[in-house]
Design a protein around this motif. Structure first.
Motif, PDB file in Angstrom:
ATOM      1  N   LYS A 122       0.833  -1.207   0.000  1.00  0.00           N
ATOM      2  CA  LYS A 122       0.000   0.000   0.000  1.00  0.00           C
ATOM      3  C   LYS A 122       0.868   1.258   0.000  1.00  0.00           C
ATOM      4  N   ILE A 123       1.931   1.211   0.807  1.00  0.00           N
ATOM      5  CA  ILE A 123       2.846   2.359   0.840  1.00  0.00           C
ATOM      6  C   ILE A 123       3.524   2.522  -0.521  1.00  0.00           C
ATOM      7  N   PHE A 124       3.930   1.406  -1.106  1.00  0.00           N
ATOM      8  CA  PHE A 124       4.562   1.430  -2.430  1.00  0.00           C
ATOM      9  C   PHE A 124       3.617   2.062  -3.457  1.00  0.00           C
ATOM     10  N   ASP A 125       2.346   1.670  -3.430  1.00  0.00           N
ATOM     11  CA  ASP A 125       1.371   2.211  -4.372  1.00  0.00           C
ATOM     12  C   ASP A 125       1.251   3.728  -4.262  1.00  0.00           C
ATOM     13  N   SER A 126       1.463   4.240  -3.054  1.00  0.00           N
ATOM     14  CA  SER A 126       1.329   5.683  -2.859  1.00  0.00           C
ATOM     15  C   SER A 126       2.597   6.444  -3.238  1.00  0.00           C
ATOM     16  N   HIS A 127       3.646   5.721  -3.577  1.00  0.00           N
ATOM     17  CA  HIS A 127       4.920   6.368  -3.927  1.00  0.00           C
ATOM     18  C   HIS A 127       5.454   5.896  -5.287  1.00  0.00           C
ATOM     19  N   VAL A 128       4.555   5.437  -6.165  1.00  0.00           N
ATOM     20  CA  VAL A 128       5.010   4.879  -7.445  1.00  0.00           C
ATOM     21  C   VAL A 128       5.734   5.904  -8.315  1.00  0.00           C
ATOM     22  N   ARG A 129       5.459   7.188  -8.101  1.00  0.00           N
ATOM     23  CA  ARG A 129       6.097   8.227  -8.916  1.00  0.00           C
ATOM     24  C   ARG A 129       7.345   8.802  -8.241  1.00  0.00           C
ATOM     25  N   GLU A 130       7.790   8.141  -7.192  1.00  0.00           N
ATOM     26  CA  GLU A 130       9.002   8.548  -6.487  1.00  0.00           C
ATOM     27  C   GLU A 130       9.979   7.368  -6.513  1.00  0.00           C
ATOM     28  N   PRO A 131      10.786   7.266  -7.569  1.00  0.00           N
ATOM     29  CA  PRO A 131      11.607   6.071  -7.804  1.00  0.00           C
ATOM     30  C   PRO A 131      12.481   5.651  -6.633  1.00  0.00           C
ATOM     31  N   GLU A 132      13.132   6.593  -5.992  1.00  0.00           N
ATOM     32  CA  GLU A 132      14.041   6.229  -4.905  1.00  0.00           C
ATOM     33  C   GLU A 132      13.282   5.567  -3.753  1.00  0.00           C
ATOM     34  N   ILE A 133      12.141   6.141  -3.402  1.00  0.00           N
ATOM     35  CA  ILE A 133      11.333   5.561  -2.318  1.00  0.00           C
ATOM     36  C   ILE A 133      10.732   4.234  -2.761  1.00  0.00           C
ATOM     37  N   ALA A 134      10.260   4.172  -4.005  1.00  0.00           N
ATOM     38  CA  ALA A 134       9.652   2.936  -4.511  1.00  0.00           C
ATOM     39  C   ALA A 134      10.652   1.787  -4.490  1.00  0.00           C
ATOM     40  N   ARG A 135      11.882   2.060  -4.937  1.00  0.00           N
ATOM     41  CA  ARG A 135      12.911   1.004  -4.926  1.00  0.00           C
ATOM     42  C   ARG A 135      13.221   0.570  -3.500  1.00  0.00           C
ATOM     43  N   TYR A 136      13.304   1.534  -2.598  1.00  0.00           N
ATOM     44  CA  TYR A 136      13.586   1.221  -1.198  1.00  0.00           C
ATOM     45  C   TYR A 136      12.517   0.296  -0.624  1.00  0.00           C
ATOM     46  N   LEU A 137      11.262   0.586  -0.910  1.00  0.00           N
ATOM     47  CA  LEU A 137      10.161  -0.238  -0.393  1.00  0.00           C
ATOM     48  C   LEU A 137      10.188  -1.647  -0.980  1.00  0.00           C
ATOM     49  N   LEU A 138      10.441  -1.742  -2.276  1.00  0.00           N
ATOM     50  CA  LEU A 138      10.504  -3.057  -2.918  1.00  0.00           C
ATOM     51  C   LEU A 138      11.667  -3.874  -2.366  1.00  0.00           C
ATOM     52  N   ASP A 139      12.800  -3.232  -2.153  1.00  0.00           N
ATOM     53  CA  ASP A 139      13.945  -3.936  -1.571  1.00  0.00           C
ATOM     54  C   ASP A 139      13.619  -4.404  -0.155  1.00  0.00           C
ATOM     55  N   SER A 140      12.890  -3.581   0.598  1.00  0.00           N
ATOM     56  CA  SER A 140      12.510  -3.958   1.960  1.00  0.00           C
ATOM     57  C   SER A 140      11.593  -5.172   1.960  1.00  0.00           C
ATOM     58  N   MET A 141      10.720  -5.253   0.970  1.00  0.00           N
ATOM     59  CA  MET A 141       9.760  -6.363   0.907  1.00  0.00           C
ATOM     60  C   MET A 141      10.433  -7.699   0.623  1.00  0.00           C
ATOM     61  N   GLN A 142      11.668  -7.682   0.120  1.00  0.00           N
ATOM     62  CA  GLN A 142      12.360  -8.947  -0.140  1.00  0.00           C
ATOM     63  C   GLN A 142      12.598  -9.745   1.134  1.00  0.00           C
ATOM     64  N   PHE A 143      12.646  -9.052   2.279  1.00  0.00           N
ATOM     65  CA  PHE A 143      12.938  -9.721   3.536  1.00  0.00           C
ATOM     66  C   PHE A 143      11.682 -10.288   4.198  1.00  0.00           C
ATOM     67  N   ILE A 144      10.531 -10.075   3.580  1.00  0.00           N
ATOM     68  CA  ILE A 144       9.270 -10.616   4.114  1.00  0.00           C
ATOM     69  C   ILE A 144       8.883 -11.816   3.267  1.00  0.00           C
ATOM     70  N   LYS A 145       8.495 -12.898   3.900  1.00  0.00           N
ATOM     71  CA  LYS A 145       8.155 -14.122   3.177  1.00  0.00           C
ATOM     72  C   LYS A 145       6.687 -14.469   3.406  1.00  0.00           C
ATOM     73  N   PRO A 146       5.774 -13.823   2.671  1.00  0.00           N
ATOM     74  CA  PRO A 146       4.348 -14.100   2.848  1.00  0.00           C
ATOM     75  C   PRO A 146       3.979 -15.502   2.376  1.00  0.00           C
ATOM     76  N   ALA A 147       2.964 -16.056   2.987  1.00  0.00           N
ATOM     77  CA  ALA A 147       2.508 -17.395   2.590  1.00  0.00           C
ATOM     78  C   ALA A 147       1.780 -17.349   1.252  1.00  0.00           C
ATOM     79  N   ASN A 148       1.071 -16.267   1.004  1.00  0.00           N
ATOM     80  CA  ASN A 148       0.297 -16.133  -0.227  1.00  0.00           C
ATOM     81  C   ASN A 148       1.164 -15.565  -1.349  1.00  0.00           C
TER      82      ASN A 148
END
Length: 346
Positions: free
Chosen positions: A33-59
């Motif tokens: 959700k945070i990523f969706d709100s920052h899609v036009r801010e590349p630096e923040i978007a990349r940071y969020l996507l990189d952060s999500m790599q450390f989460i292992k959702p079941a779905n």
């Protein structure tokens, strides 16, 4: 309290309850959700996507669907697209108890690989490029090799990238003939001898390499390494840490291959290398600063070569422009060799 991303410039959405109570899927949902709100801010978007790599959702299916929907988004720059592919690859689950081929068929992994194959066929260069490389590091060997060949032919990846990727697949190939064919491709790809030798030195020191490479392949790699030793700067007092590391990789790989083929102990081989008549004294410095330092110094002492080694180190002391760094390193090695020479054999 909202989920904290670790970046003070990113405002998290409000959620009820304590973040520590969120499971992996809920954390993934919140960060997306945070990523969706920052899609036009590349630096923040990349940071969020990189952060999500450390989460292992079941779905995993939901994560994959989100990534596939986001990839064609016109607002994303190339860096964000690559980060999306990296997040996709991060959904792949590794299991050391099974083979690499079996790992690809574990629950959820097949979905990840299918999505990467789809992305690898994208008309978007950034997406296709990253997907081909990530698939190579996760997919089955023969399928990966075929896709790498296609990607090289159509310009999705460079020749250097192609050679680097197949080098890591090399020890996983069961057929010695195919190993040899790929080594020939690597030699003919146009890389400099130094580049190829450094790449193969790294490959040879992978945990599975020596057991997976056929004797004929080991001989070929050893020939390439022997013909392309690493070089040091012309200034004797230039003790470049990266140059020392390159020498250690090259010497370690060369000696490990010789050990695999002949059984000769690695410390003995390394000691012989650094004491060759034309060896740069920084070769001795490199090995003396490596994890193999103690056994190599033991060999030098046992063979009565400690004095000769100390004379090589004297070349630093006599060089013009003596530096504190060089003097400090040499003094440490000298102290160790001298101590061993003075210690009576048990």
């Amino acid at each position: 309290m909202g989920i904290w991303t670790g970046n003070p410039g990113i405002e998290a959405p409000n959620t009820s309850g304590d973040d520590t109570d969120l499971n992996a899927d809920e954390k993934s949902d919140q960060l997306w959700k945070i990523f969706d709100s920052h899609v036009r801010e590349p630096e923040i978007a990349r940071y969020l996507l990189d952060s999500m790599q450390f989460i292992k959702p079941a779905n995993k299916a939901r994560v994959i669907e989100r990534i596939e929907a986001a990839l064609p988004h016109a607002a994303h720059d190339d860096g964000v697209k690559r980060a999306l592919i990296n997040l996709l690859s991060a959904q792949f689950e590794h299991d050391a108890s099974v083979t690499a081929a079996a790992e690809c068929h574990l629950p959820g992994n097949a979905m990840v690989l299918a999505s990467l194959r789809k992305a690898a066929n994208s008309s978007d260069q950034a997406i296709a490029h990253q997907a081909v490389l990530q698939y190579s590091r996760l997919g089955e060997v023969q399928d990966s090799l075929a896709r790498l060949g296609t990607a090289r032919s159509n310009g999705t990846i460079s020749t250097n990238e192609y050679v680097r990727e197949i080098s890591f697949h090399l020890p996983l190939i069961a057929d010695p003939v195919q190993q040899q064919q790929l080594l020939e491709v690597m030699e003919d790809a146009g890389l400099s001898g130094q580049e190829l030798a450094e790449l193969l030195a790294t490959t040879t020191q992978l945990p599975y390499a020596l057991s997976g490479l056929a004797p004929s392949s080991l001989h070929t790699i050893h020939r390439i390494l022997a013909a392309n030793p690493p070089t040091f700067a012309g200034d004797l007092l230039d003790i470049d840490v990266l140059a020392l590391a390159r020498y250690n990789r090259w010497a370690g790989a060369s000696s490990a291959i010789t050990h695999a083929l002949s059984g000769e102990p690695v410390p003995s081989l390394l000691a012989a290398m650094v004491m060759l008549p034309d060896a740069d004294p920084r070769a001795l410095v490199a090995v003396a600063a490596s994890p193999m330092a103690e056994p190599v110094m033991q060999v030098l002492t046992e063979r009565g070569l400690a004095s000769d080694a100390l004379q090589r180190l004297d070349r630093f002391a006599s060089a013009t422009g003596d530096t504190a760094v060089a003097s400090g390193i040499v003094a440490d090695i000298r102290a160790k060799l001298t101590k061993r020479s003075l210690t009576p054999a048990p």
